[in-house]
Design an enzyme around this catalytic site. Structure first.
Site, PDB file in Angstrom:
ATOM      1  N   SER A 122       0.855  -1.189   0.000  1.00  0.00           N
ATOM      2  CA  SER A 122       0.000   0.000   0.000  1.00  0.00           C
ATOM      3  C   SER A 122       0.895   1.244   0.000  1.00  0.00           C
ATOM      4  O   SER A 122       2.109   1.156   0.218  1.00  0.00           O
ATOM      5  CB  SER A 122      -0.883   0.015   1.250  1.00  0.00           C
ATOM      6  OG  SER A 122      -0.067   0.204   2.393  1.00  0.00           O
TER       7      SER A 122
ATOM      8  N   ASP B 166      -1.271  -1.692  -4.012  1.00  0.00           N
ATOM      9  CA  ASP B 166      -2.617  -1.722  -3.455  1.00  0.00           C
ATOM     10  C   ASP B 166      -3.127  -0.279  -3.312  1.00  0.00           C
ATOM     11  O   ASP B 166      -2.437   0.572  -2.728  1.00  0.00           O
ATOM     12  CB  ASP B 166      -2.523  -2.398  -2.071  1.00  0.00           C
ATOM     13  CG  ASP B 166      -3.866  -2.764  -1.495  1.00  0.00           C
ATOM     14  OD1 ASP B 166      -4.829  -2.937  -2.258  1.00  0.00           O
ATOM     15  OD2 ASP B 166      -3.940  -2.901  -0.245  1.00  0.00           O
ATOM     16  N   HIS B 167      -4.315   0.003  -3.820  1.00  0.00           N
ATOM     17  CA  HIS B 167      -4.932   1.323  -3.696  1.00  0.00           C
ATOM     18  C   HIS B 167      -4.049   2.479  -4.172  1.00  0.00           C
ATOM     19  O   HIS B 167      -3.900   3.490  -3.455  1.00  0.00           O
ATOM     20  CB  HIS B 167      -5.367   1.597  -2.241  1.00  0.00           C
ATOM     21  CG  HIS B 167      -6.444   0.680  -1.775  1.00  0.00           C
ATOM     22  ND1 HIS B 167      -7.749   0.791  -2.197  1.00  0.00           N
ATOM     23  CD2 HIS B 167      -6.406  -0.382  -0.936  1.00  0.00           C
ATOM     24  CE1 HIS B 167      -8.460  -0.165  -1.640  1.00  0.00           C
ATOM     25  NE2 HIS B 167      -7.683  -0.910  -0.882  1.00  0.00           N
TER      26      HIS B 167
ATOM     27  N   GLU C  95     -11.336  -0.055  -9.507  1.00  0.00           N
ATOM     28  CA  GLU C  95     -12.393  -0.244  -8.502  1.00  0.00           C
ATOM     29  C   GLU C  95     -13.623   0.575  -8.858  1.00  0.00           C
ATOM     30  O   GLU C  95     -13.531   1.748  -9.216  1.00  0.00           O
ATOM     31  CB  GLU C  95     -11.898   0.126  -7.099  1.00  0.00           C
ATOM     32  CG  GLU C  95     -12.982  -0.105  -6.039  1.00  0.00           C
ATOM     33  CD  GLU C  95     -12.464  -0.108  -4.593  1.00  0.00           C
ATOM     34  OE1 GLU C  95     -11.294  -0.461  -4.377  1.00  0.00           O
ATOM     35  OE2 GLU C  95     -13.244   0.244  -3.699  1.00  0.00           O
TER      36      GLU C  95
ATOM     37  N   HIS D  99     -11.865  -6.651  -1.864  1.00  0.00           N
ATOM     38  CA  HIS D  99     -11.037  -6.023  -0.823  1.00  0.00           C
ATOM     39  C   HIS D  99     -11.688  -6.290   0.528  1.00  0.00           C
ATOM     40  O   HIS D  99     -12.797  -6.814   0.598  1.00  0.00           O
ATOM     41  CB  HIS D  99     -10.960  -4.508  -1.075  1.00  0.00           C
ATOM     42  CG  HIS D  99      -9.979  -4.162  -2.143  1.00  0.00           C
ATOM     43  ND1 HIS D  99      -8.804  -3.505  -1.877  1.00  0.00           N
ATOM     44  CD2 HIS D  99      -9.978  -4.427  -3.469  1.00  0.00           C
ATOM     45  CE1 HIS D  99      -8.136  -3.364  -3.001  1.00  0.00           C
ATOM     46  NE2 HIS D  99      -8.823  -3.913  -3.986  1.00  0.00           N
ATOM     47  N   GLY D 100     -10.993  -5.877   1.582  1.00  0.00           N
ATOM     48  CA  GLY D 100     -11.606  -5.920   2.914  1.00  0.00           C
ATOM     49  C   GLY D 100     -12.111  -7.295   3.308  1.00  0.00           C
ATOM     50  O   GLY D 100     -13.178  -7.414   3.895  1.00  0.00           O
TER      51      GLY D 100
ATOM     52  N   SER E  17     -10.696  -9.734   5.341  1.00  0.00           N
ATOM     53  CA  SER E  17     -10.233 -10.429   6.553  1.00  0.00           C
ATOM     54  C   SER E  17     -11.436 -10.949   7.315  1.00  0.00           C
ATOM     55  O   SER E  17     -12.508 -10.333   7.312  1.00  0.00           O
ATOM     56  CB  SER E  17      -9.424  -9.467   7.432  1.00  0.00           C
ATOM     57  OG  SER E  17      -8.095  -9.379   6.954  1.00  0.00           O
TER      58      SER E  17
ATOM     59  N   SER F 276      -5.705  -7.224   7.511  1.00  0.00           N
ATOM     60  CA  SER F 276      -5.970  -7.136   8.954  1.00  0.00           C
ATOM     61  C   SER F 276      -5.719  -8.455   9.687  1.00  0.00           C
ATOM     62  O   SER F 276      -5.225  -8.454  10.824  1.00  0.00           O
ATOM     63  CB  SER F 276      -7.419  -6.697   9.200  1.00  0.00           C
ATOM     64  OG  SER F 276      -7.619  -5.415   8.665  1.00  0.00           O
TER      65      SER F 276
HETATM   66  P1  13P Z   1      -8.692  -6.210   5.351  1.00  0.00           P
HETATM   67  O1  13P Z   1      -8.575  -4.991   6.174  1.00  0.00           O
HETATM   68  O2  13P Z   1     -10.032  -6.843   5.485  1.00  0.00           O
HETATM   69  O3  13P Z   1      -7.593  -7.196   5.615  1.00  0.00           O
HETATM   70  O4  13P Z   1      -8.577  -5.769   3.805  1.00  0.00           O
HETATM   71  C1  13P Z   1      -7.323  -5.563   3.210  1.00  0.00           C
HETATM   72  C2  13P Z   1      -7.428  -4.937   1.868  1.00  0.00           C
HETATM   73  O5  13P Z   1      -8.469  -4.852   1.250  1.00  0.00           O
HETATM   74  C3  13P Z   1      -6.182  -4.413   1.282  1.00  0.00           C
HETATM   75  O6  13P Z   1      -6.401  -3.742   0.097  1.00  0.00           O
HETATM   76  O1  G3H Z   2      -6.528  -1.487   2.091  1.00  0.00           O
HETATM   77  C1  G3H Z   2      -5.810  -1.155   3.003  1.00  0.00           C
HETATM   78  C2  G3H Z   2      -4.712  -2.068   3.424  1.00  0.00           C
HETATM   79  O2  G3H Z   2      -5.106  -2.807   4.542  1.00  0.00           O
HETATM   80  C3  G3H Z   2      -3.450  -1.318   3.629  1.00  0.00           C
HETATM   81  O3  G3H Z   2      -3.502  -0.578   4.794  1.00  0.00           O
HETATM   82  O4  G3H Z   2      -2.736   1.705   4.172  1.00  0.00           O
HETATM   83  O5  G3H Z   2      -2.606   0.887   6.532  1.00  0.00           O
HETATM   84  O6  G3H Z   2      -1.058  -0.015   4.792  1.00  0.00           O
HETATM   85  P1  G3H Z   2      -2.418   0.585   5.089  1.00  0.00           P
HETATM   86 ZN    ZN Z   3      -8.257  -2.707  -0.027  1.00  0.00          ZN
END
Ligand code: 13P
Ligand code: G3H
Ligand code: ZN
Length: 332
Positions: free
Chosen positions: A56, A94-95, A146, A234-235, A237, A280
């Site tokens: 990220s 990522d993002h 996205e 995404h998201g 966990s 997470s």
């Molecule tokens: P979690 O916070 O659910 O692990 O998602 C991570 C994520 O989407 C990273 O881009």
């Molecule tokens: O999508 C978010 C990821 O969990 C990355 O998180 O920006 O705290 O590294 P971060």
């Molecule tokens: Zn994400």
């Protein structure tokens, strides 16, 4: 300019095609530290799984972009050393929140980038994604886009509510942007608090929070419109209760943390969802092991003493996800 091909990395194109056809999903694990990288590689090698190692903007700020890139190159060599002659490892941004950031990653050896324009107006999202795609494809790098907004925090892009992806937009968006995969919003969100207690029901037996189900109807509508097109969640966990309990038992304070039930992720993996993002759960596994170790061994101060069990705990979690949730094992 460094090409990911010279680092032994691969892009996501073939990996995703196989995952969609095979009804499984590729794990996309975030990493910031050497211990996470080692645990990810060990887990992928032991289970013979392809893997996406993602970075990220926050990880780049924390660990330094150059170091992370060398760590990914090291990951390929490490996998070979562990007995995997042909590892399938993607280094993914990522993002990514700008064309410039995506370009910088492509130029420094990333094999895949995400441009996240989900908070922008639709046309602007398409325009910048398209610009990233043109640059990326010229270097054989794949691009995740996205559409739809996740609740919670997306790096520096914040949104308090979830706006589900509109199925009627996905054909136009994917065709005009030229993206290789599409992250959608169907009720997942980032972090360890994915739902408020008010959004959940309580299991009368355990007293634990039960979150509302993901919007599988929207996922199926999307799949109908762009059959076989790689979809990303995404998201994702699951926020394992035992890790939360360990953290809370040894001095932590994570009240009512709640994630996505693994059965739902298992179901999603069998569809066109071919990349599932998990960050997470790794943070929780690491923190639980460190807290437990330090509480039980108050005299320890050598980081290796507590980072070793932390690495082991993360590896166990990664293997569990690969084998029992995503089904990406035995694919190399
Ligand atoms: P979690 O916070 O659910 O692990 O998602 C991570 C994520 O989407 C990273 O881009
Ligand atoms: O999508 C978010 C990821 O969990 C990355 O998180 O920006 O705290 O590294 P971060
Ligand atoms: Zn994400």
């Amino acid at each position: 300019m460094v090409s990911y091909k010279d680092l032994g990395l691969v892009n996501t194109r073939e990996m995703f095609a196989k995952a969609v056809a095979g009804g499984y999903a590729i794990p996309a694990f975030n990493f910031n530290t050497m211990e996470q990288m080692q645990a990810i590689v060990q887990a992928a090698v032991e289970t013979k799984s392809p893997v996406i190692m993602q970075v990220s903007k926050g990880a780049r700020n924390y660990a330094n972009a150059t170091i992370l890139r060398y760590m990914a190159e090291g990951a390929v060599q490490y996998a070979k050393e562990l007995g995997c002659p042909n590892p399938q490892i993607v280094l993914h941004l990522d993002h990514g929140d700008s064309f410039e950031l995506c370009k910088d990653c492509i130029d420094s050896g990333f094999s895949s980038v995400m441009y996240d324009g989900s908070s922008l107006p639709y046309e602007e999202n398409i325009a910048i994604t398209k610009k990233v795609v043109e640059y990326a494809h010229a270097h054989d790098v794949t691009v995740e886009a996205e559409l739809g907004v996740l609740a919670g925090i997306e790096d520096e892009v914040s949104s308090a509510v979830s706006h589900y992806t509109k199925p009627e937009e996905v054909i136009d968006f994917s065709q005009r942007s030229g993206c290789d995969s599409l992250a959608i919003s169907i009720g997942t969100s980032h972090g360890a608090y994915k739902f408020t207690p008010e959004q959940c029901t309580r299991d009368p037996k355990t007293g634990k929070l039960v979150p509302p189900p993901l919007a599988f109807d929207i996922l199926h509508e999307i799949e109908k419109r762009i059959p076989g097109f790689p979809i990303v969640l995404h998201g994702s966990s699951s926020v394992p209760q035992e890790e939360v309990d360990t953290i809370n038992k040894y001095g932590g304070k994570l009240p009512d943390a709640v994630g996505i039930p693994e059965e739902q992720l298992r179901e999603a993996s069998k569809s066109a969802v071919c990349k599932i993002n998990i960050d997470s759960d790794s943070r929780l596994a690491m923190t639980a092991a460190v807290r437990k170790h330090l509480a039980e061994n108050p005299s320890h101060f050598d980081p290796r003493q507590y980072l070793k069990p932390a690495r082991e705990n993360m590896k166990k979690m990664y293997i569990h996800k690969i084998v029992n949730v995503l089904g990406s094992n035995d694919k190399l």
